[in-house]
Design a protein around this motif. Structure first.
Motif, mmCIF file in Angstrom:
data_model
loop_
_atom_site.group_PDB
_atom_site.id
_atom_site.type_symbol
_atom_site.label_atom_id
_atom_site.label_comp_id
_atom_site.label_asym_id
_atom_site.label_seq_id
_atom_site.Cartn_x
_atom_site.Cartn_y
_atom_site.Cartn_z
ATOM 1 N N GLU A 106 0.839 -1.206 0.000
ATOM 2 C CA GLU A 106 0.000 0.000 0.000
ATOM 3 C C GLU A 106 0.877 1.261 0.000
ATOM 4 O O GLU A 106 0.599 2.236 -0.704
ATOM 5 N N ILE A 156 -5.737 0.128 6.054
ATOM 6 C CA ILE A 156 -5.544 0.370 4.619
ATOM 7 C C ILE A 156 -6.869 0.762 3.959
ATOM 8 O O ILE A 156 -6.932 1.681 3.149
ATOM 9 N N GLN A 162 2.445 1.651 -3.442
ATOM 10 C CA GLN A 162 1.438 2.109 -4.409
ATOM 11 C C GLN A 162 1.145 3.594 -4.237
ATOM 12 O O GLN A 162 0.954 4.320 -5.219
ATOM 13 N N GLN A 163 1.117 4.029 -2.979
ATOM 14 C CA GLN A 163 0.891 5.447 -2.714
ATOM 15 C C GLN A 163 2.050 6.285 -3.263
ATOM 16 O O GLN A 163 1.844 7.345 -3.846
ATOM 17 N N ASN A 189 -7.798 4.286 2.004
ATOM 18 C CA ASN A 189 -8.375 4.348 0.645
ATOM 19 C C ASN A 189 -9.682 5.124 0.636
ATOM 20 O O ASN A 189 -9.960 5.892 -0.299
#
Length: 414
Positions: free
Chosen positions: A188, A381, A191-192, A385
């Motif tokens: 995560e 997470i 990806q951020q 999102n």
């Protein structure tokens, strides 16, 4: 190890660019777009050319002075040659001629009004072009600034995840969290980071488009300032540039109709000349002299062409009125729709802000629990999102609001 180093440098790239960034506002880009627009320069030159044409038109009705000389010799050799009765053996002249066309004040005023109306039309077209260009630049600026806003809050989330990573790593090492949970968190976080890099690239692409619209050659990183776009007061249709354009077209038709009438008025010219005119056959030294004359042309019948031309002007005026009425209706409908969209967007912004506040509160709460190992990483997470989606939504709504205001202001441009 090598790939990780490259990735780390790639993530630091936006930070380095931000440190070197120049701040520029919306007004800077609007001014630059006006300065670099070839169309606006064309209109400015057209005004100068039209003024010159007006002066040329005036000059044609001032006395016209010409110097002319025509000389020929027709010799007769042993009885052969042109008939001397016709040729006089030759003809020699050098004359200064002054010619003046007589035109009424009304006719002259109408002729010059043609250039005045054309100047008004060019000025109005230039303002509409400025209106179009300002609107296009503003729309692109809003789009680009919206991406910059998303980069900003995504970088905040990235920094938050980087801080949380320290605690989660320790808790994983102490077996509070599973290794798979920690890897899920790492994915995560990466990806951020990748999202921030992608948005920076998107921002640069949109900046290039903004520079292109404004005629700017610049590849350096620029941080746009917040656009302060104020909703302008609504104008009555009769006060808009578009309506003014229709009125100028109407005056042009009236002017053309008047010129048709003047073209059927009697035309009167006077002229005078002086100089030398001789055939050299008898006392050529006495052939200096002068003459004066006039010409008059009175139209009598042309098969009713004049009436047909007047009828054409009437049809042109009817067509102009049809377009004006149609545009007026579209103008009112479009503004009503835009104001309705603005009202709806403002309501959605209020609702979205409430969602963002709730998502922020929940994310902060989960963040604190994560440090003690009291919350599931998957839940954290998911909360992140949800917060990102809410922030993205409110950013879009705010940008939509600015875009709608920009469209409304387009019609209120003076």
């Amino acid at each position: 190890m090598k790939c990780r180093l490259i990735f780390s440098l790639f993530l630091l790239f936006p930070l380095e660019m931000n440190m070197m960034a120049q701040n520029k506002d919306l007004n800077y880009y609007i001014v630059r777009s006006f300065e670099s627009s070839p169309l606006l320069k064309d209109y400015s030159n057209q005004l100068i050319i039209n003024q010159m044409d007006s002066l040329i038109q005036k000059a044609t009705y001032k006395p016209q002075v010409n110097l002319s000389s025509t000389n020929f010799w027709a010799p007769i050799f042993k009885g052969y040659g042109y008939d001397e009765v016709i040729t006089d053996g030759g003809n020699y002249n050098a004359l200064i001629t002054v010619r003046q066309s007589i035109i009424g004040r009304g006719n002259m005023k109408t002729l010059l009004e043609t250039y005045s109306l054309e100047n008004q039309s060019i000025k109005n077209a230039k303002k509409i072009s400025e209106q179009d260009l300002k609107s296009a630049v503003t729309a692109q600026y809003i789009t680009t600034y919206g991406i910059l806003q998303e980069i900003s809050f995504n970088e905040e989330i990235q920094n938050l995840l980087n801080k949380e990573e320290v605690f989660i790593k320790k808790l994983t090492e102490n077996s509070v969290y599973k290794q798979t949970d920690y890897l899920n968190f790492q994915i995560e976080r990466q990806q951020q980071s990748l999202l921030v890099v992608q948005q920076n690239a998107d921002y640069q692409n949109n900046m290039s488009l903004l520079n292109y619209l404004c005629g700017i050659e610049d590849t350096t990183f620029v941080r746009l300032e917040e656009p302060h776009i104020v909703l302008l007061p609504s104008l009555a249709f009769e006060n808009t540039l578009q309506y003014y354009g229709f009125q100028i077209d109407s005056l042009k038709i009236l002017n053309s109709d008047a010129l048709i009438s003047y073209s059927y008025r009697p035309k009167f010219d006077i002229y005078a000349d002086g100089g030398y005119y001789s055939s050299f056959t008898y006392q050529p030294y006495k052939n200096f002299g002068a003459s004066i004359g006039f010409s008059l042309a009175i139209p009598i019948y042309d098969g009713r062409q004049q009436q047909k031309q007047h009828d054409k002007m009437k049809m042109s005026e009817q067509t102009r009125k049809f377009y004006q009425n149609s545009f007026k209706l579209q103008y009112k409908q479009q503004l009503m729709q835009l104001y309705q969209q603005l009202k709806q967007t403002e309501k959605m912004i209020d609702q979205a802000q409430a969602v963002v506040y709730s998502a922020q509160t929940l994310m902060d709460a989960y963040g604190k629990q994560m440090q003690n190992g009291d919350a599931a990483i998957t839940d954290y997470i998911l909360t992140i999102n949800n917060f990102l989606n809410a922030k993205h939504t409110i950013t879009q709504y705010n940008n939509n609001k600015l875009q709608i205001i920009n469209q409304i202001n387009y019609w209120n441009y003076e």
